[in-house]
Structure formats: C-alpha cells, structure tokens
Design a protein around this motif. Sequence first.
Motif, short mmCIF file in Angstrom:
data_model
loop_
_atom_site.label_atom_id
_atom_site.label_comp_id
_atom_site.label_asym_id
_atom_site.label_seq_id
_atom_site.Cartn_x
_atom_site.Cartn_y
_atom_site.Cartn_z
N UNK A 119 11.26 1.28 1.82
CA UNK A 119 12.17 0.27 2.45
C UNK A 119 11.32 -0.98 3.21
N UNK A 120 9.88 -0.58 3.35
CA UNK A 120 9.14 -1.70 3.93
C UNK A 120 8.85 -2.83 2.94
N UNK A 121 9.28 -2.71 1.72
CA UNK A 121 8.90 -3.67 0.71
C UNK A 121 8.90 -5.14 1.20
N UNK A 122 10.27 -5.62 1.74
CA UNK A 122 10.40 -7.03 2.14
C UNK A 122 9.34 -7.25 3.08
N UNK A 123 8.91 -6.68 4.11
CA UNK A 123 8.06 -6.75 5.06
C UNK A 123 6.51 -7.13 4.67
N UNK A 172 2.54 1.95 1.37
CA UNK A 172 2.37 0.68 1.77
C UNK A 172 1.20 -0.17 0.71
N UNK A 173 0.08 0.52 0.79
CA UNK A 173 -1.04 -0.07 0.37
C UNK A 173 -0.88 -0.49 -1.28
N UNK A 174 0.01 0.62 -1.83
CA UNK A 174 0.32 0.28 -3.29
C UNK A 174 1.00 -1.02 -3.45
N UNK A 175 1.99 -1.03 -2.65
CA UNK A 175 3.38 -2.22 -2.62
C UNK A 175 2.45 -3.39 -2.19
N UNK A 176 1.45 -3.44 -1.19
CA UNK A 176 0.59 -4.54 -0.82
C UNK A 176 -0.02 -5.15 -2.11
N UNK A 177 -0.88 -4.42 -2.90
CA UNK A 177 -1.43 -4.69 -3.97
C UNK A 177 -0.78 -5.35 -5.07
N UNK A 178 0.62 -4.82 -5.12
CA UNK A 178 1.36 -5.10 -6.29
C UNK A 178 2.07 -6.60 -5.96
N UNK A 179 2.33 -6.78 -4.63
CA UNK A 179 2.86 -8.09 -4.31
C UNK A 179 1.87 -9.13 -4.28
N UNK A 180 0.58 -8.93 -3.78
CA UNK A 180 -0.45 -9.86 -4.09
C UNK A 180 -0.66 -10.22 -5.56
N UNK A 181 -0.61 -9.39 -6.33
CA UNK A 181 -0.63 -9.51 -7.78
C UNK A 181 0.50 -10.57 -8.42
N UNK A 182 1.52 -10.24 -7.89
CA UNK A 182 2.51 -11.09 -8.20
C UNK A 182 2.47 -12.35 -7.74
N UNK A 183 2.03 -12.67 -6.64
CA UNK A 183 1.57 -13.87 -6.20
C UNK A 183 0.66 -14.67 -7.07
#
Length: 366
Positions: A207-211, A337-348
């Motif tokens: 649920x921390x994904x938006x942050x 959280x580190x997985x989600x961070x990599x994912x969202x950086x890649x999306x950008x």
Amino acid sequence: ELGPYAHFMQKEIHEQPRALTDTVEALIDDGAFSTQLFGQDAEEVLSQVDSVLILAAGTSYYAGLTAKYWLESIAKLPTNVEIASEYRYRQSVPNPRQLIVTISQSGETLDTMEALKHAKSLGQHLTLAICNVQESAIPRASRLVFYTRAGAEIGVASTKAFTTQLMGLFMLAATIAKLRGQLGSEQEQEYLDSVRLLPGSVQYALNLEPQIREWANAFAPRYHALFLGRGIHYPIALEGALKLKEISYIHAEAYPAGELKHGPLALVDQYMPVVVIAPNDSLLEKVKSNMQEVRARGGELFVFADADSNFTGSDGVHVIRTPRHVGVLSPILHTIPVQMLAYHVALLKGTDVDKPRNLAKSVTVE
Ligand code: F6R
C-alpha cells in the motif's frame, strides 16, 4: 492476464502476499517446523549436516546471503554462500558433511546446475534445491527439494520468486535448529506466528506504492544511486541495487553502511540519491550515524524504516515507514519497497520493464 496491472513485474510484486501464503501452507497446516517440509529423506540428510554451502546466481544468490544470517543465528550452522559460476572453477576443500543448498527460480540456470554437479563430483552428496519450477533440472539432480509456490514468474526481474525463496530458507533454518535441539517450543511458536502474520504485513507494504512512485521522480534523472543496509539487510540493499540496474539501467551499488567511509563516501554529493534500509534492529543506531555521513556531504537520503524505527524526515532526508515491525522476517518485508522503487523509476524512464535489454529469464548458457 495482466488484470489491473501495467506489467507482469507489477502484477508479480502484488502477488507476493498470495505467493508467501502458498509457500508456507504446509508449515501452517502442520503447525510445526518439520523435516517433512523438505522431502522424505530430509531427516536422514539434515541430521548429518555440520555446515552449509549455498550456491546460486543473481537475485537467488542474494537470497542465499540473507539466509546465512538465519542459518548461523538460528540453526548455529556455519554457512558459506558462493556465486555458482565462481565455485565451479575454484579449488575448494570438500566436506562430505556439508549441506549443499542450490537456489534457483527456474531450476535450469546452467551456472547453478554445473556448480551442483561440481559439488557432487567432489563427493558432496547432501544436496537440497530451493526451486520454483517443479521437476526442473536442478531439483531433479538434488536429494532434497523445497518448492517455493510463487507461481509462474514472467517478468525477467525476480520478485515473488525472491521473497518466497527467503521464506523457504527461513523455514530451513528453523527446521534444522529444531532438529539440532536449538529451537525451544516457545521460540518455535513465535516463529510460526511471524510466518503467519507476514503476508498481511507485505500487503500493508504494497500500500506504500503511491509514496514510492513520488520518490521515483528523484531517481529517474540520475545516473547513479547507492543502497545501504547493515547485517541481514545488507543483502536486501544488494537486491534493491540489482533491481534498479536491471530494469531502469541506472548504475546502482550497494554497500554495508559501515563500509561507506572506507571508499564509496567519495562518490556522495547532491547528485547521489542514497537509499537506506533501516528497520529497527540492533544496528539501527549505527545506520543512523552512517546516514549523517551521507547528509554531511549533500547526499539525499531515501530511508525505508519500519514502525519501530522512530525516524522523522527532515531537509534532504525522506522517510517511508513500513507499517509493522516483523522481527526476524524483516528482510522479506523490506524487499517490497525496493522492488516498487525500481519498477516506478523504470516506468518513468520508459524502459521495457518485463524484458530488460540484454537479459533472459532463464540463463541456460555460461
Ligand atoms: C534478477 C534475476 C537474475 C536471476 C538469476 C538466477 O532479477 O532474475 O539475477 O535471479 O539469473 O536465476 P534462477 O533463480 O532462475 O537460477
């Protein structure tokens, strides 16, 4: 097939509560850590063991590095972890009482398979495979098998395979501890409770994904990033750096935070985002002083803390708190959280998240 998700990687990140629940199902049904979880022969094999050698590649190797902490602290077994492609070409000292643990999502990784064959050629026959694909080559060549139940993983980057490997390895440590008379019944109940609660805690972390998506904006324009952790969270820093490298193509390195002053601190300036895995454990105060070293050089800190870490953000220090402190299973929770961070950086960055350049899901060549 993707449902509400944009990529398999995102879907597979979100499948982790389910994957973990499935992986521990037999344990929870039994209500006890039993050698049966690792196959028919497990009691006979595990009772001969005097040490452990873990062989794996990539993310699976990082699962092994994490497991070393559990195997030594819980099962009191000396444990070494080695990159499969290094071990097979090295003259090592064989120990027939050492448990050879291979870890492989696909069960087909050539480096890992060849390392296993090499171990057997040296007379090391106490072998256990931790694997996600039923009846693949590595489990077929091993005496004991533990199957993670992540389900098919399609994204090239390992996500749910990694966290379920960690769960299997924790179960191994607790099971060997019990066999060796090192696990009291109160402690066993405590571990079982932790295992039972973990999938729910992982759901909270998701649920921390938006942050985390917000944080990704600070990484996408950068060429480098540092990941810091200490103790059992150092391998999670390594995993965070690997995820960022492979899917966003940003150069990232992980260091045990205490090593910073021995070299990499020279890299830190205002253009170096620094991710810190900082749950509340015995090393937290040390990690905090390492963070000050970074801040004093202008480095921007992105801290993954947990409910008990008692952190507040300040100028240049961003904090995301995972909602619960999960004790011994904390490395699993802090992977999310580190997985989600990599994912969202890649999306950008607009990279091909599920099929990063130059990489294959199953590496069957040397
Ligand atoms: C990273 C990744 C790879 C694999 C490695 C081993 O996200 O997926 O580093 O972990 O190639 O693969 P398996 O576990 O199938 O042996």
